[in-house]
Write an enzyme that holds these catalytic residues in place. Structure first.
Site, PDB file in Angstrom:
ATOM      1  N   TYR A 133       0.825  -1.224   0.107  1.00  0.00           N
ATOM      2  CA  TYR A 133      -0.065   0.045  -0.069  1.00  0.00           C
ATOM      3  C   TYR A 133       0.982   1.101  -0.016  1.00  0.00           C
ATOM      4  CZ  TYR A 133      -4.354  -2.505   0.245  1.00  0.00           C
ATOM      5  OH  TYR A 133      -5.286  -3.188  -0.179  1.00  0.00           O
ATOM      6  N   LYS A 186       3.402 -16.070  -0.011  1.00  0.00           N
ATOM      7  CA  LYS A 186       3.600 -16.216  -1.329  1.00  0.00           C
ATOM      8  C   LYS A 186       5.265 -16.323  -1.211  1.00  0.00           C
ATOM      9  CE  LYS A 186       2.673 -17.524  -5.767  1.00  0.00           C
ATOM     10  NZ  LYS A 186       1.596 -18.635  -6.151  1.00  0.00           N
ATOM     11  N   ASP A 219      -2.750 -17.944  -3.434  1.00  0.00           N
ATOM     12  CA  ASP A 219      -3.630 -18.362  -4.708  1.00  0.00           C
ATOM     13  C   ASP A 219      -4.500 -19.788  -4.171  1.00  0.00           C
ATOM     14  OD1 ASP A 219      -1.097 -19.505  -4.707  1.00  0.00           O
ATOM     15  OD2 ASP A 219      -1.063 -19.951  -6.589  1.00  0.00           O
ATOM     16  N   ASP A 243      -6.516  -7.932   2.643  1.00  0.00           N
ATOM     17  CA  ASP A 243      -7.631  -7.141   2.173  1.00  0.00           C
ATOM     18  C   ASP A 243      -8.453  -7.512   1.027  1.00  0.00           C
ATOM     19  OD1 ASP A 243      -8.950  -4.671   1.649  1.00  0.00           O
ATOM     20  OD2 ASP A 243      -7.686  -3.628   0.543  1.00  0.00           O
ATOM     21  N   ASP A 247     -12.335  -9.472   1.834  1.00  0.00           N
ATOM     22  CA  ASP A 247     -13.384  -9.162   0.800  1.00  0.00           C
ATOM     23  C   ASP A 247     -14.158 -10.359   0.433  1.00  0.00           C
ATOM     24  OD1 ASP A 247     -13.371  -6.590   1.571  1.00  0.00           O
ATOM     25  OD2 ASP A 247     -12.876  -5.841  -0.452  1.00  0.00           O
TER      26      ASP A 247
END
Length: 352
Positions: A133, A186, A219, A243, A247
């Protein structure tokens, strides 16, 4: 003692759902015997028009002095450049108050329509102060830049300190819940940065032998969220991964209209819905205030007021049980004001 919760209405549907949240919080606190004050301050476009900035320094100071903050959604994508006063109030408050943890529960209700039949009951614990971010990973300047007109670069910051303390939040929460943590990463590609995050998560896990730990690639985690959401209890993730996954979890549980969220640090806490400002339905009595109201319940719990928090949560659970007491986005018939009235009546009935 009187609780002071600074209310920042924000943009779009923000003023409507903040007003709803204030009404529900007042009702729950009154029934629980908790004295509460809910002063307001302008942020967003209203503050920009009057103060030349979307979040004045005086508001930041008031947020720091309050017991907690109820933050409405903001239309930061539509703000002017930072140099012209267009700062993202959410990001500014997270940095200024050191709100390193973003706690996002997702729990399905049997009566609420949702895209999967499996039960959803998880909490995404998201690191809140760094990652990709661009507004919160540099001491000075943004984390994105263009060395030439045709090349854009982004910097990702991961630190041991922030990785360790968000991992502690996740494992402590898991010890009080289902006893399982899924660490999302990851590290097979981002070996250094995700590797550092994973290393700290493992160190914290060693202090919590009672908690079962699973390490999952981002993933694969997204696929398992859809295929088998019941597999997850507490999900630990860096900022951007958290984030996105939170959602997804909210949608699987019934929609972002129920996406409650609490930002907290060592000394401050901010209630904030997961969803945005939805300017297309602002002022139409169509907004679902449930996410922000649920966030306020989380804030009250965090501030040591479990009775008031439980009254709000129980009222939400009851209202969700039937279409006639749900909002339209959840397959119901109520608008913002009617849904708010329903919740306050349920709280009053529960208290008597």
């Amino acid at each position: 003692m009187t609780l002071t919760l600074l209310c920042l209405p924000g943009d779009g549907i923000g003023p409507e759902i903040v007003a709803s949240t204030q009404a529900v919080v007042r009702s729950a606190c009154a029934r629980a015997g908790v004295a509460v004050e809910l002063p307001e301050a302008e942020i967003g476009f209203a503050a920009l028009a009057h103060e030349g900035t979307t979040i004045p320094e005086a508001v930041i100071d008031r947020a720091g002095a309050a017991d907690g903050v109820i933050l409405g959604p903001v239309s930061h994508n539509a703000y002017p450049p930072v140099a012209e006063g267009g700062r993202n109030p959410s990001g500014v408050l997270r940095r200024a108050l050191e709100l390193y943890a973003n706690i996002r529960p997702a729990r399905s209700h049997p009566a609420v329509p949702r895209p999967v039949t499996a039960k959803v009951d998880m909490v995404v614990v998201r690191e809140n102060l760094e990652g990709f971010y661009a507004d919160r990973n540099m001491h000075m300047g943004p984390g994105e830049f263009m060395p030439t007109p045709d090349v854009a670069l982004a910097i990702r910051r991961i630190t041991r300190e922030n990785s360790r303390r968000i991992a502690r939040s996740a494992f402590e929460l898991a010890a009080r819940r289902g006893g399982r943590v899924a660490v999302i990463h990851k590290a097979n590609v981002l070996r250094v940065s995700d590797g550092l995050f994973l290393e700290e998560a493992r160190a914290v896990a060693a202090d919590h032998p009672e908690v079962e730990v699973e390490e999952i690639l981002i993933d694969a985690a997204a696929a398992h969220f859809v295929r088998d959401p019941a597999r997850f209890d507490v999900v630990l993730a860096t900022n951007m991964y958290g984030d996105i996954l939170s959602d997804l979890a909210a949608e699987l549980a019934g929609g972002l209209g129920l996406g409650a969220s609490l930002n907290h640090g060592a000394t401050h806490a901010v209630a904030q819905a997961q969803h945005g400002s939805a300017p297309d339905i602002a002022g139409q009595d169509r907004a679902n205030p449930g996410a922000l109201i649920g966030s306020a319940a989380m804030l009250l719990d965090h501030l040591g007021q479990p009775r008031a928090a439980a009254l709000i949560r129980d009222a939400l659970e009851t209202a969700l049980a039937a279409p006639e007491t749900r909002t339209a986005d959840l397959g119901g018939a109520l608008g913002t004001a009617a849904f708010t009235h329903t919740l306050t009546c349920l709280i009053e009935d529960a208290a008597t």
